[in-house]
Design an enzyme around this catalytic site. Structure first.
Site, PDB file in Angstrom:
ATOM      1  NE  ARG A   1      -6.463 -19.955   3.249  1.00  0.00           N
ATOM      2  CZ  ARG A   1      -5.376 -20.629   3.637  1.00  0.00           C
ATOM      3  NH1 ARG A   1      -5.033 -21.725   3.013  1.00  0.00           N
ATOM      4  NH2 ARG A   1      -4.646 -20.191   4.636  1.00  0.00           N
TER       5      ARG A   1
ATOM      6  CE1 TYR B   1       1.002  -0.342   4.398  1.00  0.00           C
ATOM      7  CE2 TYR B   1      -0.239   1.701   4.495  1.00  0.00           C
ATOM      8  CZ  TYR B   1       0.637   0.814   5.068  1.00  0.00           C
ATOM      9  OH  TYR B   1       1.149   1.073   6.314  1.00  0.00           O
TER      10      TYR B   1
ATOM     11  CG  LEU C   1       8.276   2.204   4.772  1.00  0.00           C
ATOM     12  CD1 LEU C   1       8.003   0.970   3.916  1.00  0.00           C
ATOM     13  CD2 LEU C   1       6.984   2.931   5.054  1.00  0.00           C
TER      14      LEU C   1
ATOM     15  NE  ARG D   1       6.759   4.105   0.574  1.00  0.00           N
ATOM     16  CZ  ARG D   1       6.472   4.829   1.648  1.00  0.00           C
ATOM     17  NH1 ARG D   1       7.412   5.076   2.546  1.00  0.00           N
ATOM     18  NH2 ARG D   1       5.268   5.331   1.815  1.00  0.00           N
TER      19      ARG D   1
ATOM     20  CD  GLU E   1      10.134   1.254  10.442  1.00  0.00           C
ATOM     21  OE1 GLU E   1       9.989   2.234   9.700  1.00  0.00           O
ATOM     22  OE2 GLU E   1      10.074   0.074  10.028  1.00  0.00           O
TER      23      GLU E   1
ATOM     24  CE  LYS F   1       3.019   2.965   3.228  1.00  0.00           C
ATOM     25  NZ  LYS F   1       3.162   2.964   4.687  1.00  0.00           N
TER      26      LYS F   1
HETATM   27  N1  PMP Z   1       7.759   3.353   8.972  1.00  0.00           N
HETATM   28  C1  PMP Z   1       6.630   2.628   8.988  1.00  0.00           C
HETATM   29  C2  PMP Z   1       6.668   1.270   9.608  1.00  0.00           C
HETATM   30  C3  PMP Z   1       5.440   3.147   8.450  1.00  0.00           C
HETATM   31  O1  PMP Z   1       4.312   2.410   8.473  1.00  0.00           O
HETATM   32  C4  PMP Z   1       5.442   4.459   7.916  1.00  0.00           C
HETATM   33  C5  PMP Z   1       4.195   5.080   7.381  1.00  0.00           C
HETATM   34  N2  PMP Z   1       3.546   4.334   6.434  1.00  0.00           N
HETATM   35  C6  PMP Z   1       6.644   5.189   7.912  1.00  0.00           C
HETATM   36  C7  PMP Z   1       7.784   4.598   8.443  1.00  0.00           C
HETATM   37  C8  PMP Z   1       6.719   6.571   7.338  1.00  0.00           C
HETATM   38  O2  PMP Z   1       6.683   6.544   5.945  1.00  0.00           O
HETATM   39  P1  PMP Z   1       6.127   7.775   5.107  1.00  0.00           P
HETATM   40  O3  PMP Z   1       6.903   8.966   5.518  1.00  0.00           O
HETATM   41  O4  PMP Z   1       6.351   7.411   3.702  1.00  0.00           O
HETATM   42  O5  PMP Z   1       4.671   7.906   5.480  1.00  0.00           O
END
Ligand code: PMP
Length: 285
Positions: free
Chosen positions: A100, A33, A205, A52, A180, A148
């Site tokens: 499935r 996503y 991410l 991305r 993070e 993501k």
């Molecule tokens: N890390 C994670 C695990 C996230 O889910 C997100 C937001 N989707 C981010 C970092 C930040 O990414 P972005 O700045 O692209 O929203």
């Protein structure tokens, strides 16, 4: 208000839209996503989100659901149909619907594509003024957090646990260092005034907001060091903050019950939030 959502080729009222029971996003979390913020009805950093998305799709061998121009047109149409001035557009791409089976379905299975909007005050929000309190939680996610995916169960558990402990969010810790936040990237400003943030790898991410913020930090002569930091270093830092498409730059004022700096949002964080928003407004399409 009944939103208009986009599902596999059609715009529909949210209460009439449906996806297949056999969609692999639902059965296997076999989906990725993107979340793009919207300011004054315009999309922030759209090209970076598409880059991305392309990477996430290619890492998982997922089919592109549409061209970038088509995706832009769908985003814009959805923003317009929902009269969205400020908020977020979510886009989910799945490996489609198939019987499935753990094995991936045939390559010609049409991918699933769902988009929806969410209204949110992004520019003016209490947390930007007060800062947020976070707790640390072990990072038990899989090892490809650079993709993501919609596997958001563990971040969801961590955030719920943080709330249960009276905090606003959690930072995830692995091998003694912060990876993070549950849905954001984590940063600190140390005693020398250097912005310290973890370098890119499979462990985190690759945040679009992080990248834009780092560019702006360098343009504004804020020294940046790309390396991991421990929770103890974060607790002893002068400032701490998170970045994401929904939080932009949001101060962190407490980590595991210890105040960061003087326990209020720091000047570098405030400045970065302000210049990030100005740049986002200026460049949104
Ligand atoms: N890390 C994670 C695990 C996230 O889910 C997100 C937001 N989707 C981010 C970092 C930040 O990414 P972005 O700045 O692209 O929203």
């Amino acid at each position: 208000m009944v939103r208009t959502v986009y599902v596999n080729g059609a715009f529909r009222p949210e209460n009439e839209a449906c996806v297949s029971v056999f969609d692999r996003g639902f059965l296997f979390a076999d989906a990725v996503y993107e979340v793009t913020s919207v300011l004054s009805g315009r999309l922030v950093d759209f090209k970076a989100h598409m880059a991305r998305l392309r990477r996430s799709l290619s890492e998982l061998g997922l089919r592109k659901p549409a061209s970038e121009d088509e995706l832009l047109a769908i985003h814009r149409e959805l923003v317009s149909r929902n009269d969205l001035d400020e908020g977020l557009v979510y886009m989910q791409v799945t490996r489609g619907a198939a019987d499935r089976d753990f094995l991936f379905p045939p390559d010609d299975t049409p991918p699933g594509l769902v988009l929806f909007t969410q209204t949110s005050n992004l520019r003016v929000r209490p947390q930007a003024e007060t800062g947020i309190r976070i707790v640390s939680i072990p990072d038990l996610r899989w090892q490809r957090r650079d993709i993501k995916t919609v596997q958001l169960l563990y971040p969801s558990m961590a955030k719920t646990e943080a709330k249960r402990r009276g905090a606003d969010d959690a930072w995830l810790v692995e091998d003694g260092v912060v990876t993070e936040g549950t849905s954001n990237n984590a940063h600190i400003v140390n005693a020398e005034g250097t912005l310290v943030t973890r370098d890119l790898s499979h462990a985190i991410l690759h945040g679009i907001t992080r990248a834009a913020m780092l560019r702006l930090a360098e343009e504004n002569d804020i020294p940046v060091e790309l390396r991991s930091f421990s929770l103890e270093e974060a607790q002893a830092a002068r400032e701490a903050f998170i970045t994401s498409a929904s939080a932009f730059v949001t101060p962190v004022v407490e980590i595991d019950g210890r105040p960061v700096g003087d326990g209020t949002p720091g000047p570098i964080t405030r400045k970065l939030r302000q210049i990030y928003i100005a740049e986002a407004e200026r460049t949104a399409i």
